[in-house]
Scaffold this motif. Structure first.
Motif, PDB file in Angstrom:
ATOM      1  N   GLN A  72       0.830  -1.215   0.000  1.00 42.85           N
ATOM      2  CA  GLN A  72       0.000   0.000   0.000  1.00 42.85           C
ATOM      3  C   GLN A  72       0.863   1.263   0.000  1.00 42.85           C
ATOM      4  O   GLN A  72       0.506   2.267  -0.632  1.00 42.85           O
ATOM      5  CB  GLN A  72      -0.935   0.014   1.218  1.00 42.85           C
ATOM      6  CG  GLN A  72      -1.994  -1.080   1.194  1.00 42.85           C
ATOM      7  CD  GLN A  72      -1.534  -2.351   1.880  1.00 42.85           C
ATOM      8  OE1 GLN A  72      -0.326  -2.632   1.971  1.00 42.85           O
ATOM      9  NE2 GLN A  72      -2.476  -3.124   2.397  1.00 42.85           N
ATOM     10  N   ASP A  77      -1.728   4.060  -2.249  1.00 43.31           N
ATOM     11  CA  ASP A  77      -3.136   4.150  -1.850  1.00 43.31           C
ATOM     12  C   ASP A  77      -3.668   2.778  -1.481  1.00 43.31           C
ATOM     13  O   ASP A  77      -3.015   1.756  -1.690  1.00 43.31           O
ATOM     14  CB  ASP A  77      -4.001   4.800  -2.944  1.00 43.31           C
ATOM     15  CG  ASP A  77      -4.011   4.018  -4.246  1.00 43.31           C
ATOM     16  OD1 ASP A  77      -4.133   2.777  -4.214  1.00 43.31           O
ATOM     17  OD2 ASP A  77      -3.893   4.632  -5.319  1.00 43.31           O
ATOM     18  N   THR A  78      -4.865   2.786  -0.922  1.00 46.95           N
ATOM     19  CA  THR A  78      -5.554   1.549  -0.569  1.00 46.95           C
ATOM     20  C   THR A  78      -7.051   1.811  -0.585  1.00 46.95           C
ATOM     21  O   THR A  78      -7.487   2.968  -0.649  1.00 46.95           O
ATOM     22  CB  THR A  78      -5.105   1.047   0.829  1.00 46.95           C
ATOM     23  OG1 THR A  78      -5.590  -0.280   1.043  1.00 46.95           O
ATOM     24  CG2 THR A  78      -5.621   1.947   1.938  1.00 46.95           C
ATOM     25  N   VAL A  79      -7.829   0.750  -0.532  1.00 51.24           N
ATOM     26  CA  VAL A  79      -9.293   0.883  -0.515  1.00 51.24           C
ATOM     27  C   VAL A  79      -9.793   0.556   0.883  1.00 51.24           C
ATOM     28  O   VAL A  79      -9.388  -0.443   1.494  1.00 51.24           O
ATOM     29  CB  VAL A  79      -9.944  -0.042  -1.557  1.00 51.24           C
ATOM     30  CG1 VAL A  79     -11.471   0.010  -1.431  1.00 51.24           C
ATOM     31  CG2 VAL A  79      -9.514   0.354  -2.964  1.00 51.24           C
ATOM     32  N   GLY A  82     -14.945   0.895   0.559  1.00 51.40           N
ATOM     33  CA  GLY A  82     -15.341   1.247  -0.793  1.00 51.40           C
ATOM     34  C   GLY A  82     -14.780   2.551  -1.310  1.00 51.40           C
ATOM     35  O   GLY A  82     -15.103   2.966  -2.436  1.00 51.40           O
ATOM     36  N   LEU A  83     -13.929   3.199  -0.538  1.00 52.14           N
ATOM     37  CA  LEU A  83     -13.334   4.477  -0.922  1.00 52.14           C
ATOM     38  C   LEU A  83     -11.819   4.321  -1.063  1.00 52.14           C
ATOM     39  O   LEU A  83     -11.214   3.474  -0.422  1.00 52.14           O
ATOM     40  CB  LEU A  83     -13.641   5.550   0.123  1.00 52.14           C
ATOM     41  CG  LEU A  83     -15.117   5.822   0.418  1.00 52.14           C
ATOM     42  CD1 LEU A  83     -15.250   6.754   1.623  1.00 52.14           C
ATOM     43  CD2 LEU A  83     -15.811   6.427  -0.801  1.00 52.14           C
ATOM     44  N   THR A  84     -11.232   5.174  -1.901  1.00 52.48           N
ATOM     45  CA  THR A  84      -9.779   5.145  -2.082  1.00 52.48           C
ATOM     46  C   THR A  84      -9.120   6.150  -1.147  1.00 52.48           C
ATOM     47  O   THR A  84      -9.546   7.306  -1.051  1.00 52.48           O
ATOM     48  CB  THR A  84      -9.408   5.477  -3.537  1.00 52.48           C
ATOM     49  OG1 THR A  84      -9.959   4.479  -4.406  1.00 52.48           O
ATOM     50  CG2 THR A  84      -7.896   5.498  -3.725  1.00 52.48           C
ATOM     51  N   CYS A 127      -9.557   7.673   7.475  1.00 53.55           N
ATOM     52  CA  CYS A 127     -10.447   6.658   6.907  1.00 53.55           C
ATOM     53  C   CYS A 127     -11.771   6.547   7.662  1.00 53.55           C
ATOM     54  O   CYS A 127     -12.827   6.393   7.041  1.00 53.55           O
ATOM     55  CB  CYS A 127      -9.757   5.308   6.816  1.00 53.55           C
ATOM     56  SG  CYS A 127      -9.249   4.590   8.391  1.00 53.55           S
ATOM     57  N   SER A 131     -15.146   8.091   5.846  1.00 56.91           N
ATOM     58  CA  SER A 131     -16.148   7.070   5.537  1.00 56.91           C
ATOM     59  C   SER A 131     -17.475   7.367   6.224  1.00 56.91           C
ATOM     60  O   SER A 131     -18.551   7.169   5.647  1.00 56.91           O
ATOM     61  CB  SER A 131     -15.639   5.688   5.959  1.00 56.91           C
ATOM     62  OG  SER A 131     -14.467   5.349   5.264  1.00 56.91           O
ATOM     63  N   ASN A 157      -7.065  13.112   1.559  1.00 55.44           N
ATOM     64  CA  ASN A 157      -8.094  12.089   1.377  1.00 55.44           C
ATOM     65  C   ASN A 157      -9.499  12.670   1.424  1.00 55.44           C
ATOM     66  O   ASN A 157     -10.400  12.193   0.726  1.00 55.44           O
ATOM     67  CB  ASN A 157      -7.927  10.989   2.418  1.00 55.44           C
ATOM     68  CG  ASN A 157      -6.768  10.069   2.098  1.00 55.44           C
ATOM     69  OD1 ASN A 157      -6.485   9.806   0.927  1.00 55.44           O
ATOM     70  ND2 ASN A 157      -6.078   9.590   3.122  1.00 55.44           N
ATOM     71  N   ASN A 161     -12.031  12.342  -1.747  1.00 58.10           N
ATOM     72  CA  ASN A 161     -13.344  11.705  -1.623  1.00 58.10           C
ATOM     73  C   ASN A 161     -14.494  12.702  -1.482  1.00 58.10           C
ATOM     74  O   ASN A 161     -15.623  12.300  -1.193  1.00 58.10           O
ATOM     75  CB  ASN A 161     -13.327  10.743  -0.436  1.00 58.10           C
ATOM     76  CG  ASN A 161     -12.489   9.508  -0.703  1.00 58.10           C
ATOM     77  OD1 ASN A 161     -12.883   8.649  -1.485  1.00 58.10           O
ATOM     78  ND2 ASN A 161     -11.319   9.419  -0.078  1.00 58.10           N
TER      79      ASN A 161
END
Length: 289
Positions: A72, A77-79, A82-84, A127, A131, A157, A161
């Protein structure tokens, strides 16, 4: 060299660090990042010879993986939920069990059918906060972290998003605020130095220790500080959520009970480990009457 041969090469070079299924997963993600092929396309194009430029990218990735650096961080990046999310060595890589915590918060908030405010303490990559904002868009969401590097990534981030989160640079061990929140959530450092001995090298040598470890003598130091903060800053009937050390579930429940929180729920993750706690500040209101 084609992709099938390259997978064999990855496996041979990484087998002392990862098991075979992990290597396949790492390889599949690398292929999607470098060549843009999903798993179905990889099966169809596995015999195609790689261009030198692409092959060099794979070999550079492999060289970094051999040092134990997480994929990562290599791809950037990572998921999560459901978001990057962009990640680097300033922040922890989001884990699946934290997705379960986010899911629990969303379920509770939707079931209670209320809108209000949320504070995420120790946000890291952002995150949790982002989210929650994306799935509870009527809530005002704030997040704090002691690391300026982490907050820089969290802000990126939020922009990535399209999530409006208020980020605050602060240390929860001495943070004071007049704001009151309907929900306070935290995934604070909780791994003891003793447990550090059993951890994978790619975590120990790459992810930020500031966000991971606590002393053996005070393993609940951040939980106690956050609970104290919540006594003053959680609204009546507000909810406090924690991700916890699986070995300290009973101790964390007892600490919250001792501080007059009620309706305390200890919840297991998908692997059957004690991983999440919910407590209500309902009793705080009655104590003040």
């Amino acid at each position: 060299m084609n992709l099938k041969q390259l997978l064999h090469h990855f496996t041979k070079e990484l087998i002392e660090i990862y098991d075979e299924q992990e290597i396949i997963s790492i390889f599949n993600i690398s292929v999607e990042h470098i060549s843009g092929f999903n798993r179905n396309q990889l099966m169809l194009k596995g015999d195609a010879v790689l261009e030198d430029v692409k092959l060099n990218e794979y070999l550079k990735t492999l060289a970094r993986l051999k040092t134990g650096e997480p994929l990562q961080y290599i791809i950037g990046d990572t998921v999560f939920y459901g978001l990057t999310f962009k990640v680097n060595s300033s922040v922890l890589i989001p884990r699946p069990e934290t997705e379960e915590l986010v899911e629990w918060i969303i379920e509770k908030c939707k079931r209670e059918q209320f809108n209000g405010s949320i504070l995420d303490i120790g946000t890291g990559s952002g995150c949790i906060a982002i989210s929650l904002k994306k799935n509870l868009n009527k809530f005002a969401v704030s997040a704090i972290d002691v690391s300026e590097g982490a907050l820089a990534i969290a802000n990126e981030n939020a922009l990535l998003n399209n999530a409006g989160v208020n980020f605050i640079h602060a240390d929860i061990l001495d943070f004071e605020s007049a704001e009151k929140y309907d929900v306070i959530v935290s995934n604070p450092p909780y791994i003891t130095m003793e447990e550090q001995k059993t951890m994978h090298i790619n975590v120990l040598e790459n992810e930020p220790h500031l966000a991971l470890f606590v002393s053996n003598e005070k393993p609940l130091i951040f939980y106690q500080a956050i609970a104290e903060f919540a006594l003053s800053n959680l609204k009546d009937n507000g909810l406090l959520f924690f991700e916890i050390n699986e070995h300290l579930g009973k101790e964390t429940v007892q600490m919250l009970s001792d501080k007059s929180f009620v309706n305390i729920e200890l919840k297991k993750d998908i692997q059957g480990k004690d991983r999440m706690i919910l407590a209500s500040g309902m009793k705080l209101r009655y104590d003040s009457l």
